[in-house]
Design an enzyme around this catalytic site. Structure first.
Site, PDB file in Angstrom:
ATOM      1  N   ASP A 478      37.232  27.182   4.636  1.00 26.05           N
ATOM      2  CA  ASP A 478      36.403  27.823   3.949  1.00 26.05           C
ATOM      3  C   ASP A 478      35.132  27.149   3.490  1.00 26.05           C
ATOM      4  O   ASP A 478      35.024  26.258   3.379  1.00 26.05           O
ATOM      5  CB  ASP A 478      37.127  28.737   2.810  1.00 26.05           C
ATOM      6  CG  ASP A 478      36.739  30.206   2.335  1.00 26.05           C
ATOM      7  OD1 ASP A 478      35.515  30.394   2.531  1.00 26.05           O
ATOM      8  OD2 ASP A 478      37.457  30.598   1.696  1.00 26.05           O
ATOM      9  N   ASP A 548      35.144  39.358   3.833  1.00 29.89           N
ATOM     10  CA  ASP A 548      36.145  39.604   2.613  1.00 29.89           C
ATOM     11  C   ASP A 548      36.437  41.034   2.509  1.00 29.89           C
ATOM     12  O   ASP A 548      37.295  41.351   1.736  1.00 29.89           O
ATOM     13  CB  ASP A 548      35.780  38.732   1.485  1.00 29.89           C
ATOM     14  CG  ASP A 548      35.739  37.399   1.596  1.00 29.89           C
ATOM     15  OD1 ASP A 548      36.806  36.865   2.217  1.00 29.89           O
ATOM     16  OD2 ASP A 548      35.426  36.522   0.557  1.00 29.89           O
TER      17      ASP A 548
END
Ligand code: GLA
Length: 740
Positions: A478, A548
């Site tokens: 990430d 997301d």
């Protein structure tokens, strides 16, 4: 031979299966662009360069005999300070502080295969798959050698470009911009298409007619960004999914970028793409070489659909290297939306137990397993297991999960550092910062200076220690913030302008090192969702977390835009909980799965909360994933709907390369009362083949499906899904002659 040089006319002709790209070395040795578009046969294209110029003081020429002003001449790699006043691709500062640079042809090479780019991702090809042309030029005053590199793919309508430059002088030369591509097109009547957005609304398709002057998309964030993707297309105004000329341009790079179309005074269009010059300055010392990242050009004479399918084939076949590239990815469950930071070993194991029972393949432990991380306020950089939260450590957890028959995956955010971390307390200089200035926080974190070898060595040691400590087969890498106050305590003052490029080179180097040490690792990239969804990252990871935003209806747009450039095999998509955590929307489990199926498939919800009925449905979804994923991953992708302009429905279709099988998927986005009967024409089938509907056994010719279309049955309610799976009837089967 896909690249030929015609000595007499000094013309290079680069041919792909359906396109021609032509370059000419003009009188006075300028490297000039002649043509790019559909295949043409003629060799002598010199007439395309304009025969005259009105020299009225605004278009200087080198001398009176020169046939054309540089401001009119299409150039392959225009430089700063000369009489071409359009956007330059190369801009320098010499040791006198002056910017003039003038590159003239000196020689060339044509050879089979394709070279790599040092320390950077790039498409690759064997000697039978591609041919490369390297054109050398020099600025004799600076003694700067510039090599323009073009690779033509044997079976794809794609051409890659990059540039290598070497300082052959005794003095420093500062590169102020070193773009990867310039393409001068002869007209202005085109639309510019690009993919814009923000966090949770990534890659929305934007389209507008070109206007006189400059129009650009860019990122200054140190990452390719949620806001603009490193992609630009110039399309004929009437071009749509199936028809019209399209020039697509994609950048194999994950840092700050710049892409611009400029319509000049003569109504021609210059397209440039490369590392963002605003963020960049590179000191090229004597004998040093600088290589630009790679830009990819795709030409389609049949609209955006064909452009996308060429990008998909190129990136699936010649960019993604992972051993997973051509195989089914594990169906995973990720605990992020199930637990966020609030979990313990028992909770994780109880989700994993359900996952195993439902037929999933992998459990992924997301953020919160290291340091003392119970929220996003601390511990990034402290890549040691949070033993109080996970007693017995990762080894115990992973072994137990493996015993359930599941693989195990783990989240990292290697490039970041929390001010509340042992790492920061020990090395406050390791983050990107400027002395005596604020270190701006974003998500309470700072960015590590990835240009530093000591930072990379620390991260490699920590990541490899964790990956060696247990059977960890997947990593979600990430990156949750962008770079501001760019400054490095490591680089000398004269190289501070190199930081953002060196940062991304450092990220690439670390990813490469991790993959060399753990070659079987399945790496998934992520950046606050889809903030670094770019071709550069695909070189390291075969899949990228797309957004997301896991809401299936919002995902229609996000996945539609993403598919302009990126293959469905790289688009990571999960079924999440309802009401959705980002939008509060309620969508049926069936529809959520149908949308997630168009990507790498997984779940991101608390499986312990599911009813028995939902569990049975999920078992069936996983069975369908196994049934369809080979097709979905490797097929030709057709967008049939447009969720940005049509509010009622969206649809898409996968067609196997041999046209023997197709999967059509449809979502009734917004129900209408007394709705019209919707008929949709399928695409990409063989008109002469007969296809059987797996559900009903009905058989249709490909021509019927593509011209008369299929009829969408009446569906009830918003977000209702529909699917049609058709397989061609083997020609030897006598029943194929009759419609059932
Ligand atoms: C980012 C990712 C999410 C999740 C969180 C964890 O936002 O995109 O999927 O991993 O970080 O902090």
């Amino acid at each position: 031979m896909p690249i030929l040089y015609y000595e007499q006319q000094k013309i290079f002709k680069l041919d792909t299966p359906h396109t021609t790209y032509a370059i000419q070395v003009t009188k006075y040795d300028f490297i000039s662009h002649l043509y790019y578009g559909k295949t043409i046969q003629d060799l002598d294209l010199s007439y395309l360069n304009e025969p005259f110029c009105w020299d009225l003081g605004n278009a200087p020429v080198e001398n009176r005999e020169m046939p054309v002003s540089l401001d009119r001449l299409p150039l392959e790699y225009p430089c700063s300070g000369i009489s071409d006043f359009r956007e330059p691709a190369l801009q320098i500062l010499d040791d006198n502080g002056q910017c003039v640079c003038d590159i003239r042809y000196t020689g060339h090479r044509i050879y089979p295969g394709k070279p790599g780019i040092t320390g950077m991702p790039a498409t690759f090809a064997g000697t039978a798959d591609a041919t490369t042309l390297e054109i050398d030029g020099i600025d004799p005053v600076l003694n700067l050698k510039v090599t323009l590199i073009y690779t033509v793919f044997e079976k794809l309508d794609a051409i890659t470009r990059s540039v290598r430059m070497t300082n052959q002088s005794e003095k420093n030369i500062r590169l102020q911009r070193a773009l990867s591509l310039c393409l001068d097109l002869p007209h202005e009547k085109m639309d510019m298409i690009h993919l814009s957005g923000t966090w949770s609304r990534e890659r929305a398709v934007q389209r507008h007619p070109l206007h006189s002057g400059k129009q650009a998309v860019d990122s200054l964030r140190g990452a390719s960004s949620h806001q603009q993707n490193p992609f630009i297309a110039l399309a004929a105004p009437h071009a749509d999914e199936d028809q019209g000329e399209v020039y697509g341009c994609s950048f194999v790079y994950s840092g700050s970028f710049y892409a611009e179309a400029e319509v000049d005074q003569f109504r021609k269009t210059r397209l440039v793409m490369g590392i963002h010059p605003h963020d960049f300055s590179w000191l090229l010392a004597p004998a040093q070489t600088f290589e630009t990242p790679e830009a990819v050009l795709v030409y389609s004479d049949a609209g955006l659909g064909k452009m996308s399918r060429t990008f998909h084939d190129l990136y699936r076949g010649h960019l993604i290297r992972s051993p997973y590239k051509d195989i089914k990815r594990p169906v995973l469950v990720n605990n992020w939306e199930a637990t966020y930071f609030q979990f313990d070993t028992e909770k994780i194991l109880s989700i994993a137990r359900d996952a195993a029972e439902l037929g999933m393949d992998m459990f992924v432990l997301d953020d919160g397993w290291f340091g003392h991380r119970d929220s996003d306020n601390s511990s990034l950089g402290d890549w040691f297991v949070y033993e109080q939260k996970l007693p017995g450590g990762l080894k115990h957890l992973v072994d137990t999960i493996n015993q359930m028959g599941l693989k195990f995956g783990l989240w990292f955010e290697p490039e970041m550092i929390s001010p509340d971390s042992d790492l920061y307390r020990a090395h406050p200089d390791w983050c990107i910062h400027v002395q005596n200035r604020t270190r701006s926080l974003s998500r309470t974190q700072l960015v590590l200076d990835m240009s530093r070898p000591d930072v990379r060595a620390y991260l490699f040691e920590r990541i490899s220690a964790i990956l060696s400590s247990a059977n960890i087969e997947y990593v979600k890498w990430d990156m949750n913030r962008t770079i501001c106050e760019p400054g490095s305590a490591y680089l000398p003052a004269e190289r501070q302008g190199e930081l953002k490029h060196r940062y991304i080179l450092g990220v690439y180097a670390l990813m490469e090192q991790v993959l060399q040490a753990f070659p079987k690792l399945l790496l998934e990239n992520c950046a606050g969702g889809g903030g670094r969804f770019d071709p550069g990252m695909l070189y390291y990871s075969p899949q990228i977390w797309t957004s997301d935003n896991t809401d299936a209806i919002d995902r229609l747009r996000i996945q539609h835009g993403t598919s302009y450039v990126y293959p469905v095999s790289a688009i990571s998509a999960h079924v999440s909980a309802c009401p959705n955590h980002q939008t509060a929307r309620t969508v049926s489990l069936k529809t959520r799965a149908q949308v997630a199926l168009c990507g790498t498939f997984g779940y991101e919800l608390d499986l312990n909360q599911l009813s028995q009925e939902e569990k049975e449905e999920i078992k069936e979804q996983i069975r369908e994933y196994h049934q369809y994923n080979d097709l979905i991953r490797s097929s030709d992708y057709y967008r049939l709907g447009d969720p940005f302009h049509e509010e009622h429905w969206d649809a898409w279709q996968f067609v196997s390369k041999d046209q023997s099988e197709t999967l059509f998927q449809y979502i009734q986005v917004r129900a209408e009362t007394n709705a019209p009967v919707r008929r949709i024409r399928l695409k990409g089938l063989n008109p002469a083949l007969r296809y059987t509907d797996s559900a009903t056994g009905k058989t249709y010719y490909g021509s019927t499906l593509m011209h008369a279309g299929i009829v969408i049955p009446g569906l009830w309610g918003d977000y209702a899904p529909y699917r049609l799976h058709l397989q061609s009837v083997p020609p030897t089967d006598p029943a194929s002659c009759q419609t059932k």
